[in-house]
Design a protein around this motif. Structure first.
Motif, PDB file in Angstrom:
ATOM      1  N   GLU A  93       1.103   6.192   9.073  1.00 16.33           N
ATOM      2  CA  GLU A  93       1.322   4.563   9.635  1.00 16.33           C
ATOM      3  C   GLU A  93       1.413   4.592  11.037  1.00 16.33           C
ATOM      4  OE1 GLU A  93       3.081   6.295   6.935  1.00 16.33           O
ATOM      5  OE2 GLU A  93       2.074   5.088   5.517  1.00 16.33           O
ATOM      6  N   GLY A  94       0.912   3.608  11.599  1.00 12.00           N
ATOM      7  CA  GLY A  94       0.951   3.340  12.941  1.00 12.00           C
ATOM      8  C   GLY A  94       0.092   4.044  13.963  1.00 12.00           C
ATOM      9  N   LEU A  95      -0.734   4.871  13.257  1.00 14.82           N
ATOM     10  CA  LEU A  95      -1.654   5.705  14.289  1.00 14.82           C
ATOM     11  C   LEU A  95      -2.976   4.917  14.343  1.00 14.82           C
ATOM     12  CD1 LEU A  95      -1.134   9.151  12.846  1.00 14.82           C
ATOM     13  CD2 LEU A  95      -0.382   8.207  14.865  1.00 14.82           C
ATOM     14  N   VAL A  96      -3.789   5.383  15.225  1.00 15.12           N
ATOM     15  CA  VAL A  96      -5.152   4.629  15.389  1.00 15.12           C
ATOM     16  C   VAL A  96      -5.978   4.653  14.107  1.00 15.12           C
ATOM     17  CG1 VAL A  96      -7.232   4.511  16.569  1.00 15.12           C
ATOM     18  CG2 VAL A  96      -5.115   4.876  18.029  1.00 15.12           C
ATOM     19  N   LEU A 110      -5.868  -3.086   5.225  1.00 15.16           N
ATOM     20  CA  LEU A 110      -6.398  -1.799   4.217  1.00 15.16           C
ATOM     21  C   LEU A 110      -5.876  -0.785   4.451  1.00 15.16           C
ATOM     22  CD1 LEU A 110     -10.403  -2.900   4.943  1.00 15.16           C
ATOM     23  CD2 LEU A 110      -9.010  -3.594   3.051  1.00 15.16           C
ATOM     24  N   GLY A 111      -4.829  -0.602   5.514  1.00 23.04           N
ATOM     25  CA  GLY A 111      -4.185   0.800   5.707  1.00 23.04           C
ATOM     26  C   GLY A 111      -5.400   1.445   6.568  1.00 23.04           C
ATOM     27  N   ARG A 118       0.727  -1.226  -0.029  1.00 25.16           N
ATOM     28  CA  ARG A 118       0.048  -0.089   0.146  1.00 25.16           C
ATOM     29  C   ARG A 118       0.775   1.111   0.064  1.00 25.16           C
ATOM     30  NH1 ARG A 118      -0.743   1.530   5.712  1.00 25.16           N
ATOM     31  NH2 ARG A 118      -0.090  -0.098   7.061  1.00 25.16           N
ATOM     32  N   PRO A 119       0.372   2.365  -0.674  1.00 28.96           N
ATOM     33  CA  PRO A 119       1.395   3.458  -0.833  1.00 28.96           C
ATOM     34  C   PRO A 119       1.397   4.208   0.877  1.00 28.96           C
ATOM     35  CG  PRO A 119      -0.868   3.927  -1.651  1.00 28.96           C
ATOM     36  CD  PRO A 119      -0.830   2.387  -1.258  1.00 28.96           C
ATOM     37  N   LYS A 120       2.503   4.824   1.037  1.00 30.82           N
ATOM     38  CA  LYS A 120       2.791   5.333   2.244  1.00 30.82           C
ATOM     39  C   LYS A 120       1.849   6.663   2.262  1.00 30.82           C
ATOM     40  CE  LYS A 120       6.201   3.017   3.623  1.00 30.82           C
ATOM     41  NZ  LYS A 120       6.191   1.940   4.844  1.00 30.82           N
TER      42      LYS A 120
END
Length: 123
Positions: free
Chosen positions: A12-15, A21-22, A6-8
């Motif tokens: 990332e890593g947040l609630v 799915l991201g 998946r694209p950055k």
């Protein structure tokens, strides 16, 4: 499901960032990709939730408890005479409502400071 890169997106890593799915953002609030705006929205969301919890308690408690004494001695208005819920707005003197707004404004201006991480108030 097949594996895919998946694209950055910077979140990332947040609630709300759940594999595979991201970041789940159905209304597109993160389209601008601003992490600062995202943190501000998260902070406001937490504040509104806390205010809602206080409002709920403020609606329930008067059903079971009333302060003794007078709300306004000049109007001969006792706390026990104030109805519950929104009907109280028609009984409470305008100066009393102004005191609520002044106190809330004081708290907003003096204590409401950003601590970096939403919900972490220096602990």
């Amino acid at each position: 499901l097949p594996e895919w890169d998946r694209p950055k997106n910077g979140f990332e890593g947040l609630v709300g960032d759940q594999p595979p799915l991201g970041l789940w953002d159905p209304l597109g609030f993160t389209k601008d990709r601003s992490v600062e705006t995202f943190k501000r929205r998260r902070e406001v969301e937490l504040k509104h939730g806390r205010v809602s919890m206080f409002a709920t308690i403020g609606y329930i408690v008067p059903e079971y408890f009333k302060w003794p004494g007078y709300l306004s001695t000049s109007l001969d208005l006792k706390f026990a005479d104030v109805p519950n819920g929104l009907k109280a707005l028609s009984v409470v003197p305008l100066a009393g409502i102004a005191q609520f707004f002044a106190f809330i404004g004081f708290l907003e201006l003096s204590y409401n400071k950003s601590y970096g991480e939403p919900g972490n108030y220096g602990k």
